[in-house]
Design a protein around this motif. Structure first.
Motif, PDB file in Angstrom:
ATOM      1  N   GLU A  43      35.289  48.224  34.489  1.00 27.95           N
ATOM      2  CA  GLU A  43      35.308  46.777  34.769  1.00 27.95           C
ATOM      3  C   GLU A  43      36.552  46.125  34.147  1.00 27.95           C
ATOM      4  O   GLU A  43      37.204  45.281  34.776  1.00 27.95           O
ATOM      5  CB  GLU A  43      34.037  46.128  34.205  1.00 27.95           C
ATOM      6  CG  GLU A  43      33.991  44.630  34.442  1.00 27.95           C
ATOM      7  CD  GLU A  43      32.823  43.954  33.722  1.00 27.95           C
ATOM      8  OE1 GLU A  43      31.766  44.587  33.546  1.00 27.95           O
ATOM      9  OE2 GLU A  43      32.983  42.785  33.329  1.00 27.95           O
ATOM     10  N   SER A  47      39.703  44.291  36.023  1.00 30.33           N
ATOM     11  CA  SER A  47      39.947  42.879  35.721  1.00 30.33           C
ATOM     12  C   SER A  47      41.369  42.645  35.222  1.00 30.33           C
ATOM     13  O   SER A  47      41.707  41.537  34.819  1.00 30.33           O
ATOM     14  CB  SER A  47      38.948  42.400  34.647  1.00 30.33           C
ATOM     15  OG  SER A  47      37.629  42.615  35.078  1.00 30.33           O
ATOM     16  N   CYS A 139      29.640  44.113  40.297  1.00 30.53           N
ATOM     17  CA  CYS A 139      29.961  43.114  41.318  1.00 30.53           C
ATOM     18  C   CYS A 139      30.623  43.837  42.479  1.00 30.53           C
ATOM     19  O   CYS A 139      31.421  44.745  42.264  1.00 30.53           O
ATOM     20  CB  CYS A 139      30.941  42.097  40.767  1.00 30.53           C
ATOM     21  SG  CYS A 139      30.389  41.354  39.233  1.00 30.53           S
ATOM     22  N   ASN A 141      32.844  42.591  44.669  1.00 28.17           N
ATOM     23  CA  ASN A 141      34.276  42.311  44.812  1.00 28.17           C
ATOM     24  C   ASN A 141      34.943  41.991  43.487  1.00 28.17           C
ATOM     25  O   ASN A 141      35.695  42.791  42.954  1.00 28.17           O
ATOM     26  CB  ASN A 141      34.483  41.149  45.787  1.00 28.17           C
ATOM     27  CG  ASN A 141      33.818  41.440  47.117  1.00 28.17           C
ATOM     28  OD1 ASN A 141      34.019  42.511  47.682  1.00 28.17           O
ATOM     29  ND2 ASN A 141      32.998  40.515  47.599  1.00 28.17           N
ATOM     30  N   ASN A 142      34.634  40.813  42.967  1.00 26.63           N
ATOM     31  CA  ASN A 142      35.340  40.323  41.802  1.00 26.63           C
ATOM     32  C   ASN A 142      34.582  40.691  40.527  1.00 26.63           C
ATOM     33  O   ASN A 142      33.514  40.137  40.278  1.00 26.63           O
ATOM     34  CB  ASN A 142      35.432  38.795  41.950  1.00 26.63           C
ATOM     35  CG  ASN A 142      36.593  38.210  41.209  1.00 26.63           C
ATOM     36  OD1 ASN A 142      37.442  38.955  40.707  1.00 26.63           O
ATOM     37  ND2 ASN A 142      36.622  36.893  41.103  1.00 26.63           N
ATOM     38  N   PRO A 143      35.098  41.605  39.687  1.00 27.85           N
ATOM     39  CA  PRO A 143      34.355  41.973  38.471  1.00 27.85           C
ATOM     40  C   PRO A 143      34.086  40.752  37.598  1.00 27.85           C
ATOM     41  O   PRO A 143      34.893  39.817  37.590  1.00 27.85           O
ATOM     42  CB  PRO A 143      35.284  42.934  37.742  1.00 27.85           C
ATOM     43  CG  PRO A 143      36.459  43.147  38.586  1.00 27.85           C
ATOM     44  CD  PRO A 143      36.404  42.254  39.764  1.00 27.85           C
ATOM     45  N   LYS A 146      36.802  39.538  35.355  1.00 34.06           N
ATOM     46  CA  LYS A 146      37.879  38.853  36.093  1.00 34.06           C
ATOM     47  C   LYS A 146      37.463  37.413  36.389  1.00 34.06           C
ATOM     48  O   LYS A 146      38.288  36.489  36.303  1.00 34.06           O
ATOM     49  CB  LYS A 146      38.168  39.633  37.388  1.00 34.06           C
ATOM     50  CG  LYS A 146      39.276  39.075  38.246  1.00 34.06           C
ATOM     51  CD  LYS A 146      40.628  39.315  37.592  1.00 34.06           C
ATOM     52  CE  LYS A 146      41.818  38.974  38.468  1.00 34.06           C
ATOM     53  NZ  LYS A 146      41.880  37.665  38.995  1.00 34.06           N
ATOM     54  N   GLN A 147      36.176  37.212  36.711  1.00 35.16           N
ATOM     55  CA  GLN A 147      35.696  35.840  36.957  1.00 35.16           C
ATOM     56  C   GLN A 147      35.922  34.984  35.700  1.00 35.16           C
ATOM     57  O   GLN A 147      36.334  33.834  35.773  1.00 35.16           O
ATOM     58  CB  GLN A 147      34.215  35.845  37.320  1.00 35.16           C
ATOM     59  CG  GLN A 147      33.873  36.575  38.621  1.00 35.16           C
ATOM     60  CD  GLN A 147      32.357  36.718  38.832  1.00 35.16           C
ATOM     61  OE1 GLN A 147      31.584  35.815  38.522  1.00 35.16           O
ATOM     62  NE2 GLN A 147      31.932  37.852  39.358  1.00 35.16           N
ATOM     63  N   ASP A 150      39.718  34.324  35.126  1.00 34.06           N
ATOM     64  CA  ASP A 150      40.190  33.268  36.037  1.00 34.06           C
ATOM     65  C   ASP A 150      39.764  31.894  35.514  1.00 34.06           C
ATOM     66  O   ASP A 150      40.540  30.935  35.569  1.00 34.06           O
ATOM     67  CB  ASP A 150      39.624  33.482  37.454  1.00 34.06           C
ATOM     68  CG  ASP A 150      40.250  34.694  38.131  1.00 34.06           C
ATOM     69  OD1 ASP A 150      41.289  35.188  37.630  1.00 34.06           O
ATOM     70  OD2 ASP A 150      39.703  35.159  39.151  1.00 34.06           O
TER      71      ASP A 150
END
Ligand code: G1P
Length: 294
Positions: A43, A47, A139, A141-143, A146-147, A150
């Protein structure tokens, strides 16, 4: 500033899993056929993390060996023409090529906050991620990390990953108080480590992913013990509120709490059922078990 480093506190004694953790780190317990900690490292890489800092304690040698090459095993498999198995080893080796893995020892089990503090010189002055490998979050798509990264890039804030939990379970988690949300982010006004159901300020629980700013390290430097007489990460985060921005993200993804025996068994079953080659065998077995229980 971009988040380049992730701290993995991995010094815990794994007492909930005794006797299996007597001589083996709980981070190496398998989820189907991969050690739990590998999900976290994957993960972090997905990310954009460049350096993983494992905070370990005694008896954690197996983690180091897992992310290292095993020349003997490679030799053995090559001699027997087992390209299929060599491929599996190569996949693990690729992880440590994609990210630097650094190890540092926590001197005594003084709590999560102390484990994070142990890594201070390796992250000096930078915002960094903290990932609790017990909390496996998958997840499509978006780990989840990473969420969070962001959200940090947008706000410059310390960010916690949260999800609503049943009131009966709030005493297992750090629980946030919020005065509202915008853009999918809760403004955090307080965080309480393991409150009772009556005292909990909400049902939003911090679930093992954080981006923390240098201000949190300043607070950790005080070494003030909290719940369970341990130095708590959420206490340090709490003490930055007011002077520094703290937000919480209700993340998307499938959450598996592998830190308790029932949660660990559930995670294994659910992940095995997602694998086609295993589902074929497991499904009839589960039906049979359910039919035959008295
Ligand atoms: C730790 C944290 C807690 C967090 C939890 C998530 O507790 O201290 O704030 O909510 O992880 O799993 P632990 O599970 O180590 O007792």
């Amino acid at each position: 500033m971009t988040v380049r480093k992730a701290i993995f506190p991995a010094a815990g004694l794994g007492t909930r899993f005794l006797p299996v953790t007597k001589a083996q780190p709980k981070e190496m317990l398998p989820l189907v056929d991969k050690p739990t900690i590998q999900y976290g490292v994957e993960e972090a890489i997905a990310s954009g993390i460049e350096q993983v800092i494992m905070v370990t304690g005694g008896g954690k040698r197996a983690i180091v060996d897992h992310f290292d090459r095993s020349v003997d095993l490679e030799h053995y498999l090559r001699e027997r023409d087992r390209g299929d198995l060599l491929q599996i080893l190569a996949e693990v080796d690729r992880l440590s090529e994609q990210v630097d893995i650094t190890y540092i020892q926590q001197k005594a089990p003084r709590g999560l906050g102390d484990a994070v503090w142990t890594a201070r010189r390796l992250v000096e002055g930078e915002p960094c991620a903290v990932l609790l490998a017990d909390d496996v979050i998958l997840c499509e798509n978006n780990p989840v990390l990473k969420q969070l990264i962001d959200a940090h890039a947008k706000t410059g804030a310390t960010v916690l990953a949260v999800r609503r939990v049943p009131r009966s379970q709030v005493s297992r988690y750090g629980i946030i108080a919020t005065n509202g949300s915008h853009d999918g982010l809760h403004e955090v006004t307080d965080v309480v480590e393991k409150p009772s159901a009556e005292d909990a300020p909400s049902d939003l629980a911090a679930l093992g992913r954080y981006v923390i700013t240098p201000a949190v390290f300043d607070e950790l430097s005080r070494g003030t013990p909290g719940a369970g007489k341990e130095i708590q990460l959420v206490d340090a985060i709490k003490r930055t509120i007011g002077r520094h921005h703290v937000v919480a993200l209700e993340f998307e993804g499938d959450y598996y709490d592998t830190g308790t025996v029932p949660g660990y068994l559930r995670a294994n079953l659910m992940l095995a059922m997602k694998r086609e080659e295993l589902r074929g065998e497991l499904e009839p077995l589960l039906r049979e078990l359910l039919q035959n229980r008295d």
